[in-house]
Design an enzyme around this catalytic site. Structure first.
Site, mmCIF file in Angstrom:
data_model
loop_
_atom_site.group_PDB
_atom_site.id
_atom_site.type_symbol
_atom_site.label_atom_id
_atom_site.label_comp_id
_atom_site.label_asym_id
_atom_site.label_seq_id
_atom_site.Cartn_x
_atom_site.Cartn_y
_atom_site.Cartn_z
ATOM 1 N N ASP A 14 67.697 42.303 51.978
ATOM 2 C CA ASP A 14 67.395 42.156 53.403
ATOM 3 C C ASP A 14 67.626 43.502 54.086
ATOM 4 O OD1 ASP A 14 66.747 41.031 55.803
ATOM 5 O OD2 ASP A 14 68.661 40.005 56.099
ATOM 6 N N HIS A 32 57.325 34.989 54.761
ATOM 7 C CA HIS A 32 58.132 35.478 55.891
ATOM 8 C C HIS A 32 57.596 36.820 56.405
ATOM 9 C CE1 HIS A 32 61.540 36.249 58.421
ATOM 10 N NE2 HIS A 32 61.958 37.281 57.701
#
Ligand code: HEM
Length: 307
Positions: A148, A221
């Site tokens: 991330d 996403h």
């Protein structure tokens, strides 16, 4: 431009801590809360000395719309409470909060030291309504197993992305903050194959390489949050962190931007309220259980709250 709170532009640290406070109703509680939190960056630096003065312990302080209006009398142009969203991607709840504290820290003991001193100084003027102690998981991965932060703006771009400028001169150097706690359904996520998980994120699990356009689903996403306007990608500076115990695991999502409009656009595409009939596949495996919008004023404006 007035100086920004430095934590906004720093690289993420391995032991961050996040607190959301709600101040008491009375004028006295309000003033005490404002006075105490305005001094927080200063004495966080003192506590940093306990850890050897490495300068890695920093507090960023931000405020909800109603609290700021009551305490300062004015308002950043675009500061308003977060609007909840309800869509096929689930519910983006709006749980509010008066003060948001983001501690950048390399050491959990020092974060706790700051939090305990904060509570002692606040006494009963404010209560903690959310508390998350984050950690760095492996090589900066979310608990879904994916790295991330890969596409976070680099150090030289962050100020332009995160800090209010001439568009709102009274609040220049400030930054809008979106904070949401997500709880992952790890069991459900774990039932997907690696390929299915990669399709949900839009990147390779091993090295975060983006899936080629012809392979990456429109519901990934990354496909949902990459938004181009006038040939430029909308950007935010993310400081999210995983958190976990044996009963709950997830991501505390935190991002800074010079305008909250970018957050709203990304959330609408994730939760499926943007009108194209799609939602973010990742949202089928996680749930937002808190959410609020705050404003982190410049150092000067923060200090002025304590005067
Ligand atoms: C459960 C919640 C979330 C998880 C697990 C998650 C995870 C990820 C991962 C693994 C990536 C790819 C690597 C990277 O570039 O960082 C990513 C990218 C990104 N995420 Fe999220 N995210 C979450 C929520 C959000 C939310 C709420 C927003 C915006 C409001 C957001 C905005 C972005 C953006 C802008 C990117 C970079 C896309 C690019 O430029 O390629 N994410 N996220």
């Amino acid at each position: 431009m007035p100086a920004n709170q430095p934590g906004i532009l720093l690289d993420p640290t391995p032991a961050p801590m996040f607190l959301v406070l709600r101040a008491g109703e009375s004028e006295d509680a309000l003033r005490t809360t404002a006075r105490v939190v305005s001094a927080l960056p200063e004495w966080t630096a003192e506590i940093d000395m306990l850890g050897g003065g490495r300068g890695t312990l920093r507090a960023t302080v931000a405020f909800g719309a109603e609290f700021w209006k009551r305490i300062a009398g004015d308002s950043p142009k675009r500061l308003a409470p977060l609007e909840p969203l309800d869509g096929p991607g689930g519910r983006a709840v709006a749980t509010g909060g008066d003060v948001f504290v983001h501690l950048h820290s390399e050491r959990r003991d020092l974060s706790i030291e700051v939090a305990l001193r904060l509570l002692a100084e606040l006494d009963d003027a404010a209560e903690v309504v959310e508390e998350v102690q984050g950690f760095r998981y492996l090589d900066s991965r979310d608990l879904t197993g994916f790295i991330d932060g890969t596409e976070n703006p680099g150090a030289d771009e962050r100020a332009d992305v995160a800090l209010v400028g001439d568009e709102d001169p009274e609040f220049a150097g400030g930054s809008y903050v979106l904070a949401q706690r997500y709880v992952h359904n790890m069991r459900y996520w774990g039932r997907l194959s690696r390929e299915e998980q990669e399709g949900a994120i839009g990147r390779m699990k091993a090295d975060s390489e983006e899936l080629p356009d012809d392979v990456r689903p429109a519901t990934a996403h990354v496909s949902r949050v990459v938004i181009e306007e006038d040939g430029r990608e909308l950007e935010i500076v993310r400081h999210s962190s995983p958190y976990a115990d044996t009963s709950e695991q997830g991501l505390f999502f935190v991002a800074y931007c010079r305008t909250p409009v970018t957050f709203h656009k990304m959330l609408a595409r994730m939760f499926g309220t943007s009108g194209d009939g799609l939602h973010d596949r990742l949202m089928d495996f996680t749930e937002a259980v808190s959410g609020a919008l705050f404003f982190a004023p410049s150092e000067e404006r923060l200090a002025a709250l304590g005067e």
